[in-house]
Design a protein around this motif. Structure first.
Motif, mmCIF file in Angstrom:
data_model
loop_
_atom_site.group_PDB
_atom_site.id
_atom_site.type_symbol
_atom_site.label_atom_id
_atom_site.label_comp_id
_atom_site.label_asym_id
_atom_site.label_seq_id
_atom_site.Cartn_x
_atom_site.Cartn_y
_atom_site.Cartn_z
ATOM 1 N N UNK A 1 0.850 -1.199 0.000
ATOM 2 C CA UNK A 1 0.000 0.000 0.000
ATOM 3 C C UNK A 1 0.883 1.247 0.000
ATOM 4 N N UNK A 2 0.393 2.301 -0.651
ATOM 5 C CA UNK A 2 1.090 3.583 -0.669
ATOM 6 C C UNK A 2 0.102 4.698 -0.391
ATOM 7 N N UNK A 3 0.394 5.504 0.622
ATOM 8 C CA UNK A 3 -0.463 6.636 0.956
ATOM 9 C C UNK A 3 0.157 7.899 0.375
ATOM 10 N N UNK A 4 -0.683 8.784 -0.126
ATOM 11 C CA UNK A 4 -0.219 10.055 -0.676
ATOM 12 C C UNK A 4 -1.292 11.110 -0.432
ATOM 13 N N UNK A 5 -0.971 12.366 -0.770
ATOM 14 C CA UNK A 5 -1.942 13.421 -0.497
ATOM 15 C C UNK A 5 -1.808 14.564 -1.484
ATOM 16 N N UNK A 6 -2.858 15.328 -1.581
ATOM 17 C CA UNK A 6 -2.890 16.552 -2.378
ATOM 18 C C UNK A 6 -3.403 17.645 -1.450
ATOM 19 N N UNK B 1 -7.156 16.172 -0.090
ATOM 20 C CA UNK B 1 -7.481 14.783 -0.402
ATOM 21 C C UNK B 1 -6.284 13.878 -0.134
ATOM 22 N N UNK B 2 -6.538 12.741 0.479
ATOM 23 C CA UNK B 2 -5.505 11.718 0.617
ATOM 24 C C UNK B 2 -5.928 10.503 -0.191
ATOM 25 N N UNK B 3 -4.933 9.733 -0.584
ATOM 26 C CA UNK B 3 -5.148 8.567 -1.433
ATOM 27 C C UNK B 3 -4.505 7.342 -0.786
ATOM 28 N N UNK B 4 -4.998 6.183 -1.166
ATOM 29 C CA UNK B 4 -4.373 4.937 -0.758
ATOM 30 C C UNK B 4 -4.335 4.025 -1.959
ATOM 31 N N UNK B 5 -3.150 3.859 -2.509
ATOM 32 C CA UNK B 5 -2.942 2.919 -3.608
ATOM 33 C C UNK B 5 -2.695 1.550 -2.994
ATOM 34 N N UNK B 6 -3.559 0.604 -3.331
ATOM 35 C CA UNK B 6 -3.476 -0.736 -2.748
ATOM 36 C C UNK B 6 -3.172 -1.733 -3.857
ATOM 37 N N UNK B 7 -2.019 -2.352 -3.787
ATOM 38 C CA UNK B 7 -1.595 -3.351 -4.771
ATOM 39 C C UNK B 7 -1.447 -4.712 -4.103
ATOM 40 N N UNK B 8 -1.383 -5.741 -4.923
ATOM 41 C CA UNK B 8 -1.221 -7.113 -4.413
ATOM 42 C C UNK B 8 -2.217 -7.397 -3.293
ATOM 43 N N UNK B 9 -3.458 -7.074 -3.537
ATOM 44 C CA UNK B 9 -4.489 -7.216 -2.511
ATOM 45 C C UNK B 9 -4.683 -8.678 -2.121
ATOM 46 N N UNK B 10 -4.981 -8.859 -0.834
ATOM 47 C CA UNK B 10 -5.212 -10.185 -0.269
ATOM 48 C C UNK B 10 -6.630 -10.227 0.322
#
Length: 117
Positions: free
Chosen positions: A69-74, A79-88
């Motif tokens: 997961x990667x958190x970022x913001x603007x 606004x904040x974001x959460x990029x979620x990869x390789x989900x389980x």
């Protein structure tokens, strides 16, 4: 009054990706940059902090999502974001955003993430 509006959840297969967004309506910049976080709550479990972002930015992650997961913001869009990869399958939960520490603001409705195995 601050209102959090989460979006971007859905149904995805294990190994897939999703990108969540959270807009902090009515939040002033100083509070926004002080620190926000993504939380999640799975059925029958307590809400847990998944990732936080603050300052420069500085980020921290729950051990269960590190490297996926990667958190970022603007700041401009509050606004904040959460990029979620390789989900389980164990990532299945309702995801919420809020301040990264107490006292928390009122919780939004969250966004449901369901990962099928």
């Amino acid at each position: 009054q601050v209102q959090f509006v989460e979006s971007g959840g859905g149904l995805v297969r294990a190994g897939g990706s999703l990108r969540l967004s959270c807009r902090a309506r009515g939040m002033i910049l100083s509070e926004f940059t002080d620190g926000l976080a993504w939380f999640r709550q799975a059925p029958g479990k307590e809400r847990e902090l998944v990732a936080r972002i603050s300052g420069g930015p500085s980020t921290n992650y729950h051990d269960a999502v590190k490297g996926r997961f990667t958190i970022s913001k603007d700041n401009t869009r509050r606004t904040i974001y959460l990029q979620m990869d390789s989900l389980k399958s164990e990532d299945t939960a309702v995801y919420y955003c809020n301040r990264d520490r107490e006292p928390f603001r009122s919780w939004g409705q969250g966004t449901q993430v369901t990962v099928s195995s």
